[in-house]
Design a protein around this motif. Sequence first.
Motif, PDB file in Angstrom:
ATOM      1  N   GLU A 188       2.258   9.759   8.319  1.00  0.00           N
ATOM      2  CA  GLU A 188       2.283   8.814   9.443  1.00  0.00           C
ATOM      3  C   GLU A 188       3.571   8.000   9.529  1.00  0.00           C
ATOM      4  O   GLU A 188       4.080   7.745  10.618  1.00  0.00           O
ATOM      5  CB  GLU A 188       1.077   7.876   9.348  1.00  0.00           C
ATOM      6  CG  GLU A 188      -0.262   8.602   9.386  1.00  0.00           C
ATOM      7  CD  GLU A 188      -1.436   7.657   9.220  1.00  0.00           C
ATOM      8  OE1 GLU A 188      -1.269   6.445   9.483  1.00  0.00           O
ATOM      9  OE2 GLU A 188      -2.518   8.111   8.807  1.00  0.00           O
ATOM     10  N   GLY A 189       4.075   7.550   8.397  1.00  0.00           N
ATOM     11  CA  GLY A 189       5.308   6.772   8.403  1.00  0.00           C
ATOM     12  C   GLY A 189       5.146   5.326   8.799  1.00  0.00           C
ATOM     13  O   GLY A 189       6.138   4.629   9.019  1.00  0.00           O
ATOM     14  N   THR A 190       3.913   4.842   8.880  1.00  0.00           N
ATOM     15  CA  THR A 190       3.698   3.461   9.324  1.00  0.00           C
ATOM     16  C   THR A 190       3.856   2.453   8.190  1.00  0.00           C
ATOM     17  O   THR A 190       4.061   1.267   8.452  1.00  0.00           O
ATOM     18  CB  THR A 190       2.291   3.305   9.927  1.00  0.00           C
ATOM     19  OG1 THR A 190       1.314   3.762   8.974  1.00  0.00           O
ATOM     20  CG2 THR A 190       2.166   4.139  11.201  1.00  0.00           C
ATOM     21  N   LEU A 191       3.768   2.879   6.952  1.00  0.00           N
ATOM     22  CA  LEU A 191       3.852   1.942   5.833  1.00  0.00           C
ATOM     23  C   LEU A 191       5.282   1.524   5.529  1.00  0.00           C
ATOM     24  O   LEU A 191       5.550   0.363   5.213  1.00  0.00           O
ATOM     25  CB  LEU A 191       3.226   2.571   4.585  1.00  0.00           C
ATOM     26  CG  LEU A 191       1.723   2.847   4.637  1.00  0.00           C
ATOM     27  CD1 LEU A 191       1.267   3.518   3.354  1.00  0.00           C
ATOM     28  CD2 LEU A 191       0.943   1.558   4.866  1.00  0.00           C
ATOM     29  N   PHE A 192       6.221   2.480   5.604  1.00  0.00           N
ATOM     30  CA  PHE A 192       7.606   2.199   5.230  1.00  0.00           C
ATOM     31  C   PHE A 192       8.618   2.561   6.318  1.00  0.00           C
ATOM     32  O   PHE A 192       9.816   2.450   6.099  1.00  0.00           O
ATOM     33  CB  PHE A 192       7.971   2.954   3.944  1.00  0.00           C
ATOM     34  CG  PHE A 192       7.131   2.557   2.767  1.00  0.00           C
ATOM     35  CD1 PHE A 192       7.416   1.407   2.046  1.00  0.00           C
ATOM     36  CD2 PHE A 192       6.041   3.329   2.377  1.00  0.00           C
ATOM     37  CE1 PHE A 192       6.640   1.041   0.955  1.00  0.00           C
ATOM     38  CE2 PHE A 192       5.264   2.974   1.286  1.00  0.00           C
ATOM     39  CZ  PHE A 192       5.564   1.821   0.579  1.00  0.00           C
ATOM     40  N   GLY A 193       8.135   3.027   7.462  1.00  0.00           N
ATOM     41  CA  GLY A 193       9.049   3.396   8.531  1.00  0.00           C
ATOM     42  C   GLY A 193       9.603   4.798   8.412  1.00  0.00           C
ATOM     43  O   GLY A 193      10.506   5.172   9.174  1.00  0.00           O
ATOM     44  N   LEU A 194       9.100   5.603   7.491  1.00  0.00           N
ATOM     45  CA  LEU A 194       9.521   6.992   7.369  1.00  0.00           C
ATOM     46  C   LEU A 194       8.398   7.792   6.731  1.00  0.00           C
ATOM     47  O   LEU A 194       7.608   7.259   5.940  1.00  0.00           O
ATOM     48  CB  LEU A 194      10.807   7.137   6.546  1.00  0.00           C
ATOM     49  CG  LEU A 194      10.770   6.841   5.046  1.00  0.00           C
ATOM     50  CD1 LEU A 194      12.016   7.412   4.385  1.00  0.00           C
ATOM     51  CD2 LEU A 194      10.726   5.351   4.780  1.00  0.00           C
ATOM     52  N   ALA A 213      10.527   1.971  -0.824  1.00  0.00           N
ATOM     53  CA  ALA A 213      10.813   3.309  -0.311  1.00  0.00           C
ATOM     54  C   ALA A 213      12.317   3.548  -0.407  1.00  0.00           C
ATOM     55  O   ALA A 213      13.111   2.785   0.143  1.00  0.00           O
ATOM     56  CB  ALA A 213      10.340   3.446   1.132  1.00  0.00           C
ATOM     57  N   LEU A 214      12.715   4.599  -1.120  1.00  0.00           N
ATOM     58  CA  LEU A 214      14.129   4.861  -1.366  1.00  0.00           C
ATOM     59  C   LEU A 214      14.768   5.756  -0.313  1.00  0.00           C
ATOM     60  O   LEU A 214      15.911   5.535   0.085  1.00  0.00           O
ATOM     61  CB  LEU A 214      14.305   5.510  -2.738  1.00  0.00           C
ATOM     62  CG  LEU A 214      13.835   4.686  -3.941  1.00  0.00           C
ATOM     63  CD1 LEU A 214      14.055   5.479  -5.223  1.00  0.00           C
ATOM     64  CD2 LEU A 214      14.567   3.355  -3.997  1.00  0.00           C
ATOM     65  N   ARG A 215      14.048   6.774   0.139  1.00  0.00           N
ATOM     66  CA  ARG A 215      14.606   7.730   1.082  1.00  0.00           C
ATOM     67  C   ARG A 215      13.493   8.666   1.521  1.00  0.00           C
ATOM     68  O   ARG A 215      12.417   8.721   0.916  1.00  0.00           O
ATOM     69  CB  ARG A 215      15.737   8.558   0.467  1.00  0.00           C
ATOM     70  CG  ARG A 215      15.325   9.320  -0.800  1.00  0.00           C
ATOM     71  CD  ARG A 215      16.325  10.412  -1.180  1.00  0.00           C
ATOM     72  NE  ARG A 215      16.313  11.476  -0.178  1.00  0.00           N
ATOM     73  CZ  ARG A 215      17.299  12.357  -0.036  1.00  0.00           C
ATOM     74  NH1 ARG A 215      18.355  12.306  -0.811  1.00  0.00           N
ATOM     75  NH2 ARG A 215      17.217  13.307   0.882  1.00  0.00           N
ATOM     76  N   GLN A 216      13.742   9.422   2.581  1.00  0.00           N
ATOM     77  CA  GLN A 216      12.831  10.494   2.967  1.00  0.00           C
ATOM     78  C   GLN A 216      13.172  11.739   2.171  1.00  0.00           C
ATOM     79  O   GLN A 216      14.350  12.052   1.942  1.00  0.00           O
ATOM     80  CB  GLN A 216      12.945  10.791   4.463  1.00  0.00           C
ATOM     81  CG  GLN A 216      11.932  11.801   4.970  1.00  0.00           C
ATOM     82  CD  GLN A 216      12.080  12.083   6.462  1.00  0.00           C
ATOM     83  OE1 GLN A 216      13.153  12.490   6.911  1.00  0.00           O
ATOM     84  NE2 GLN A 216      11.024  11.855   7.225  1.00  0.00           N
ATOM     85  N   ALA A 225       0.828  -1.201   0.000  1.00  0.00           N
ATOM     86  CA  ALA A 225       0.000   0.000   0.000  1.00  0.00           C
ATOM     87  C   ALA A 225       0.868   1.259   0.000  1.00  0.00           C
ATOM     88  O   ALA A 225       1.989   1.277   0.546  1.00  0.00           O
ATOM     89  CB  ALA A 225      -0.927  -0.003   1.206  1.00  0.00           C
ATOM     90  N   VAL A 226       0.366   2.317  -0.609  1.00  0.00           N
ATOM     91  CA  VAL A 226       1.002   3.627  -0.601  1.00  0.00           C
ATOM     92  C   VAL A 226      -0.002   4.634  -0.061  1.00  0.00           C
ATOM     93  O   VAL A 226      -1.206   4.406  -0.102  1.00  0.00           O
ATOM     94  CB  VAL A 226       1.481   4.036  -2.007  1.00  0.00           C
ATOM     95  CG1 VAL A 226       2.552   3.085  -2.513  1.00  0.00           C
ATOM     96  CG2 VAL A 226       0.305   4.086  -2.988  1.00  0.00           C
ATOM     97  N   ARG A 227       0.501   5.745   0.439  1.00  0.00           N
ATOM     98  CA  ARG A 227      -0.406   6.728   1.039  1.00  0.00           C
ATOM     99  C   ARG A 227      -0.123   8.121   0.496  1.00  0.00           C
ATOM    100  O   ARG A 227       1.028   8.578   0.463  1.00  0.00           O
ATOM    101  CB  ARG A 227      -0.259   6.717   2.573  1.00  0.00           C
ATOM    102  CG  ARG A 227      -1.217   7.670   3.298  1.00  0.00           C
ATOM    103  CD  ARG A 227      -1.078   7.568   4.815  1.00  0.00           C
ATOM    104  NE  ARG A 227      -1.537   6.273   5.292  1.00  0.00           N
ATOM    105  CZ  ARG A 227      -0.801   5.443   6.057  1.00  0.00           C
ATOM    106  NH1 ARG A 227       0.424   5.781   6.407  1.00  0.00           N
ATOM    107  NH2 ARG A 227      -1.294   4.285   6.453  1.00  0.00           N
ATOM    108  N   ASP A 228      -1.176   8.794   0.075  1.00  0.00           N
ATOM    109  CA  ASP A 228      -1.123  10.202  -0.320  1.00  0.00           C
ATOM    110  C   ASP A 228      -0.021  10.472  -1.347  1.00  0.00           C
ATOM    111  O   ASP A 228       0.805  11.381  -1.185  1.00  0.00           O
ATOM    112  CB  ASP A 228      -0.911  11.085   0.920  1.00  0.00           C
ATOM    113  CG  ASP A 228      -2.032  10.944   1.936  1.00  0.00           C
ATOM    114  OD1 ASP A 228      -3.075  10.367   1.586  1.00  0.00           O
ATOM    115  OD2 ASP A 228      -1.854  11.399   3.079  1.00  0.00           O
ATOM    116  N   VAL A 229      -0.024   9.698  -2.413  1.00  0.00           N
ATOM    117  CA  VAL A 229       0.949   9.922  -3.486  1.00  0.00           C
ATOM    118  C   VAL A 229       0.565  11.200  -4.231  1.00  0.00           C
ATOM    119  O   VAL A 229      -0.564  11.370  -4.686  1.00  0.00           O
ATOM    120  CB  VAL A 229       0.992   8.715  -4.444  1.00  0.00           C
ATOM    121  CG1 VAL A 229       1.839   9.039  -5.673  1.00  0.00           C
ATOM    122  CG2 VAL A 229       1.553   7.492  -3.724  1.00  0.00           C
TER     123      VAL A 229
END
Length: 312
Positions: free
Chosen positions: A211-217, A242-245, A188-192
């Motif tokens: 939120e950062g709950t999907l990929f940890g950032l 997820a590549l980076r913040q 899942a992705v959020r708010d692309v």
Amino acid sequence: MPLRARQRCHTVLTGLAVLALSLALAGPATADAPAAASWTEVGSDRADPLTESQGLASVEVPAGSPNRYTGIGTVPLALSVRGWNHVGDPDASYDGHYVEPYQRDDGNTKMFRVQAPDGGWSEYVHTLSPGEALNNSWSAISPDGQWMLAGEWGTMSRLLVFPTPGVNPATSPSADLPQAATVHLDHAVRDVQGCDFTDATTLLCSSDDPEGTLFGLTKPLLRIDLSAAPGGTADVTGHVTALRQLPLRSACSGSFEAEGVDYDRRTGTLRVIVVSPGFCVLTDSKTYRFTRGWPGPFAPGGGWCFSGGTGP
């Protein structure tokens, strides 16, 4: 002939040898292992909050065309009074068709506004499919120009595939623009807020996930690897990484907003808009620039050099 010191640069060969040894010791890579190349920030430009705060696109045709931006200040009055009051992240085909995604606050349609290379504008309206969200956050045109991806706000496990309006011969401003297929995501992705193709089966996307709950950032830059190039005859799957913040820097504290994304294949430059919180939306919102780099001391063209030894 007198002896002289010579410069020995153990760069690529040494790097490759160490890399090969590391891979051998580490064993097989997993499917989720990050790519060797990373996207490195190389600069930024101020993003105007009225005209550069939603999205951006590089346009190749006509030659020398400036980069395009969208924001609340770029919505034509004639569209706004008809209810099309929000524009998302645009894209352009390699032959110069420029596409802006529009949405309204009510109803059951979304719209894609297209400018042809000759400068003329046309509108393509899509009637929502069952379960499709009203918002129209972004558009991304496939490298062959025939297919366009678009996305919905919120937590989603799919992307929508349309024939590219104004390019695909199956489209017409006088007919409904149909959804042709779906990209089914394995995560899942959020708010692309924006996506762009880097090749026929790879997308880079900006996520405004708070939120950062999907990929940890939070606010991640995502890569989506498609199982096949999108078309109108069959669904495809997409593997999400997820590549980076994205950069979150401002003189103000609060909630940033990740916005549109653009990849310019001519220069290999990725650009992403990040809007600053609070009052600083006016002063230090940025369009960040990234290039593909190689992390670590053994980067091609980098490494260590030392003087020593003798030679003729």
